[in-house]
Structures are given as structure tokens and as C-alpha cells.
Design a protein around this motif. Structure first.
Motif, PDB file in Angstrom:
ATOM      1  N   LEU A  30     129.480 -59.963  72.330  1.00 42.97           N
ATOM      2  CA  LEU A  30     129.260 -60.046  70.890  1.00 42.97           C
ATOM      3  C   LEU A  30     129.630 -61.451  70.449  1.00 42.97           C
ATOM      4  O   LEU A  30     130.773 -61.877  70.585  1.00 42.97           O
ATOM      5  CB  LEU A  30     130.132 -59.023  70.140  1.00 42.97           C
ATOM      6  CG  LEU A  30     129.932 -58.988  68.627  1.00 42.97           C
ATOM      7  CD1 LEU A  30     128.539 -58.511  68.266  1.00 42.97           C
ATOM      8  CD2 LEU A  30     130.984 -58.082  67.984  1.00 42.97           C
ATOM      9  N   ASN A  49     125.896 -62.929  64.046  1.00 45.26           N
ATOM     10  CA  ASN A  49     125.112 -61.711  64.195  1.00 45.26           C
ATOM     11  C   ASN A  49     123.996 -61.727  63.159  1.00 45.26           C
ATOM     12  O   ASN A  49     124.251 -61.785  61.964  1.00 45.26           O
ATOM     13  CB  ASN A  49     126.002 -60.478  63.995  1.00 45.26           C
ATOM     14  CG  ASN A  49     127.136 -60.442  65.005  1.00 45.26           C
ATOM     15  OD1 ASN A  49     126.903 -60.530  66.190  1.00 45.26           O
ATOM     16  ND2 ASN A  49     128.370 -60.343  64.528  1.00 45.26           N
ATOM     17  N   LEU A  99     122.235 -49.373  64.469  1.00 45.75           N
ATOM     18  CA  LEU A  99     122.822 -50.554  65.105  1.00 45.75           C
ATOM     19  C   LEU A  99     123.562 -50.181  66.376  1.00 45.75           C
ATOM     20  O   LEU A  99     123.357 -50.796  67.436  1.00 45.75           O
ATOM     21  CB  LEU A  99     123.782 -51.256  64.139  1.00 45.75           C
ATOM     22  CG  LEU A  99     124.551 -52.443  64.731  1.00 45.75           C
ATOM     23  CD1 LEU A  99     123.620 -53.624  64.972  1.00 45.75           C
ATOM     24  CD2 LEU A  99     125.711 -52.853  63.833  1.00 45.75           C
ATOM     25  N   LEU A 129     123.746 -51.665  56.812  1.00 46.57           N
ATOM     26  CA  LEU A 129     124.716 -52.717  57.099  1.00 46.57           C
ATOM     27  C   LEU A 129     125.050 -53.546  55.873  1.00 46.57           C
ATOM     28  O   LEU A 129     126.196 -53.976  55.696  1.00 46.57           O
ATOM     29  CB  LEU A 129     124.191 -53.636  58.212  1.00 46.57           C
ATOM     30  CG  LEU A 129     123.991 -52.994  59.585  1.00 46.57           C
ATOM     31  CD1 LEU A 129     123.487 -54.030  60.575  1.00 46.57           C
ATOM     32  CD2 LEU A 129     125.259 -52.344  60.085  1.00 46.57           C
ATOM     33  N   ARG A 178     131.502 -53.670  58.771  1.00 41.70           N
ATOM     34  CA  ARG A 178     130.365 -54.191  59.539  1.00 41.70           C
ATOM     35  C   ARG A 178     130.821 -54.679  60.915  1.00 41.70           C
ATOM     36  O   ARG A 178     130.147 -54.449  61.916  1.00 41.70           O
ATOM     37  CB  ARG A 178     129.703 -55.328  58.758  1.00 41.70           C
ATOM     38  CG  ARG A 178     128.329 -55.732  59.299  1.00 41.70           C
ATOM     39  CD  ARG A 178     127.692 -56.806  58.441  1.00 41.70           C
ATOM     40  NE  ARG A 178     127.562 -56.406  57.055  1.00 41.70           N
ATOM     41  CZ  ARG A 178     128.166 -56.983  56.027  1.00 41.70           C
ATOM     42  NH1 ARG A 178     128.953 -58.026  56.232  1.00 41.70           N
ATOM     43  NH2 ARG A 178     127.978 -56.551  54.803  1.00 41.70           N
ATOM     44  N   GLN A 179     131.983 -55.329  60.953  1.00 41.00           N
ATOM     45  CA  GLN A 179     132.484 -55.819  62.245  1.00 41.00           C
ATOM     46  C   GLN A 179     132.796 -54.656  63.178  1.00 41.00           C
ATOM     47  O   GLN A 179     132.550 -54.733  64.381  1.00 41.00           O
ATOM     48  CB  GLN A 179     133.715 -56.697  62.027  1.00 41.00           C
ATOM     49  CG  GLN A 179     134.125 -57.504  63.241  1.00 41.00           C
ATOM     50  CD  GLN A 179     133.209 -58.682  63.506  1.00 41.00           C
ATOM     51  OE1 GLN A 179     132.028 -58.658  63.196  1.00 41.00           O
ATOM     52  NE2 GLN A 179     133.748 -59.731  64.094  1.00 41.00           N
ATOM     53  N   TYR A 220     129.549 -53.541  64.742  1.00 39.24           N
ATOM     54  CA  TYR A 220     129.106 -54.411  65.829  1.00 39.24           C
ATOM     55  C   TYR A 220     129.899 -54.136  67.103  1.00 39.24           C
ATOM     56  O   TYR A 220     129.345 -54.106  68.208  1.00 39.24           O
ATOM     57  CB  TYR A 220     129.260 -55.880  65.430  1.00 39.24           C
ATOM     58  CG  TYR A 220     128.240 -56.368  64.432  1.00 39.24           C
ATOM     59  CD1 TYR A 220     126.876 -56.220  64.678  1.00 39.24           C
ATOM     60  CD2 TYR A 220     128.627 -56.992  63.250  1.00 39.24           C
ATOM     61  CE1 TYR A 220     125.938 -56.675  63.772  1.00 39.24           C
ATOM     62  CE2 TYR A 220     127.690 -57.451  62.331  1.00 39.24           C
ATOM     63  CZ  TYR A 220     126.346 -57.288  62.601  1.00 39.24           C
ATOM     64  OH  TYR A 220     125.424 -57.736  61.702  1.00 39.24           O
TER      65      TYR A 220
END
Length: 251
Positions: free
Chosen positions: A80, A84, A95, A133, A141-142, A145
Motif C-alpha cells: 500500500l 491512493n 474496495l 469512500l 478510509r485508511q 485501504y
């Protein structure tokens, strides 16, 4: 194990990474620390084969990242990056489902859906899985991911500054999630961190990078010492014993 042998990357006459030779043990969290521009993210992206090296070899879990087929490497290694760029009109579940692509090629099976749910629940995103998102906070959001990367179910996970833009509370929460993932799922997590005290609190190993070279590598107690940290960051640092382990104090 992740093994770098004589790895080098040269951008210009002023910017040079390596040659770097390093062995990172399997299991737990290894934190890459060092000043801005030291080469931490460059090393991470070369390990993740997102950036070609000029010379040397990198092996991850016995697979040569240069010669291993992408489909095979994607089942060994996930990464990651800081940047992004997923379109925002994706739900959290959509996602996270991308993490199954090396196995499903976009056609999620019932087993894939169960794995997606597993990591949504692990990152405490079950109440948010149908949200888009762009409706989430930065911390939410993190987490989404990171759930996507964990959902790839690779033995090795590379995270480039996952605490970027998170406040202290959300940073602590994220590191606790990563610590649990390493322990409960047996993952080897390599993470670029700016705050050495997060490295001291949550990492098993610390790798210090400066001017494109590895200047120190070892357990937390080996690295969290005044005489080790001060020359790395070019500022006086005193390490004290805090309630949860060593703490670095800047002067």
C-alpha cells in the motif's frame, strides 16, 4: 524473510540509494525510520516491485521480485503506497474486494466474499461497508485501504506511511490493528514510519535509513538509544523509559 543484496538505485549525481544489503526476518512488524529523503519509501517500493532497481537482487519469501511472475508475486507480497487514487464512488466492501483480485480475477466467489467480510470485521468497518469512500473520514478510509491489502492474504505486507494524515488517536488505533494482524494472521509487516516512538511501541524490529543507506537494524532495545538515534536524525535525542517501553525525546 526479505533479503536485499547489493541493491542500488540512482536518480542523479546527488541522489543515490545503496548499495543496500539487508535481511528482514519473517514475522512481526519491522519499522523503517529515518529523516525525510533518507530513502525509506524508495526501498519499500523497490521491494514491492513498483520501482525498478539499477542493480542487486531482492527476494521476498524466497521469490525473486524481478523474475517472479506478477500473478505469483501477488500471492506472496502486497503493498500500500502513500498515494491512493481509487475512484471515490466505490463502497468500502468493493474496495476491500480488490484484495482478492489475484485469486478471483474480479469474479468473487462465495469463499472470497467470506474473506472480504473477515477483514472488514477485523478493521471494524462492518458498519461502514456500504458507504462510499468519499463519505468516510481520513482514518476510516485508511482502515479500508489496509483491509484491502490484508484481504490479499499475502505473507508479506508493505505499508508506506499508513499513519500519514492521521491524528494521534487514529494512529494508535491503526498500529494496534497492524500489531494484531501480524500476531493473529502470522503476517510479516514492513511499515515506513516518521514517528520513532510509534516504531518503539509497536514494532518488533527497527531499520534506520539515512542518505540511502542502512545505518542500523535490530530490535527496539538495540535501536532506541541516544547514541544510535542522535546521529541518524542530526539532532540531540534522549531515550527515556516510559510506561510502555522506551521513548525518544527531542531537544
Amino acid at each position: 524473510m526479505i533479503k536485499l543484496s547489493e541493491v542500488r538505485k540512482q536518480y542523479s549525481s546527488e541522489t543515490d540509494i545503496g548499495p543496500v544489503s539487508l535481511e528482514i526476518p519473517a514475522g512481526g512488524i519491522t519499522a523503517l525510520i529515518g529523516p525525510n529523503g533518507a530513502g525509506k519509501s524508495t526501498l519499500l517500493t523497490m521491494v514491492g516491485r513498483l520501482l525498478a532497481m539499477d542493480s542487486g537482487t531482492i527476494e521476498v519469501g524466497g521469490s525473486d521480485v524481478t523474475t517472479t511472475k506478477s500473478k505469483e508475486l501477488a500471492r506472496v507480497l502486497s503493498i500500500l503506497r502513500q498515494e491512493n487514487h481509487f475512484i471515490t464512488k466505490l463502497t468500502v466492501r468493493q474496495l476491500v474486494g480488490f484484495g482478492r483480485f489475484p485469486y478471483s480475477q474480479g469474479r468473487l466467489s462465495e469463499a472470497d466474499e467470506e474473506i472480504v467480510s473477515k477483514y472488514i470485521n477485523f478493521l471494524h468497518l462492518d458498519q461502514l461497508e456500504n458507504r462510499y469512500l468519499d463519505e468516510l473520514s481520513g482514518g476510516q478510509r485508511q482502515r479500508a485501504y489496509v483491509a484491502m491489502v490484508l484481504c490479499q492474504e499475502t505473507d508479506y505486507v508493505l505499508l508506506d506511511e499508513p499513519l500519514n494524515n492521521l491524528d494521534i488517536a487514529h494512529s494508535v488505533e491503526m498500529m494496534k490493528h497492524l500489531q494484531r494482524a501480524a500476531r493473529e494472521f502470522g503476517r510479516t509487516i514492513i511499515v515506513v514510519l516518521h514517528d520513532i516512538n510509534f516504531a518503539a511501541r509497536y514494532a518488533d524490529y527497527v531499520c534506520a535509513v539515512k542518505d540511502g543507506s542502512i545505518v542500523a537494524f535490530g530490535g527496539v532495545e538495540e535501536i532506541m538509544r541516544d547514541e544510535v538515534l542522535t546521529p541518524i536524525f542530526n539532532t540531540p535525542i534522549t531515550v527515556i523509559e516510559g510506561p510502555d517501553g522506551p521513548l525518544a525525546c527531542y531537544h
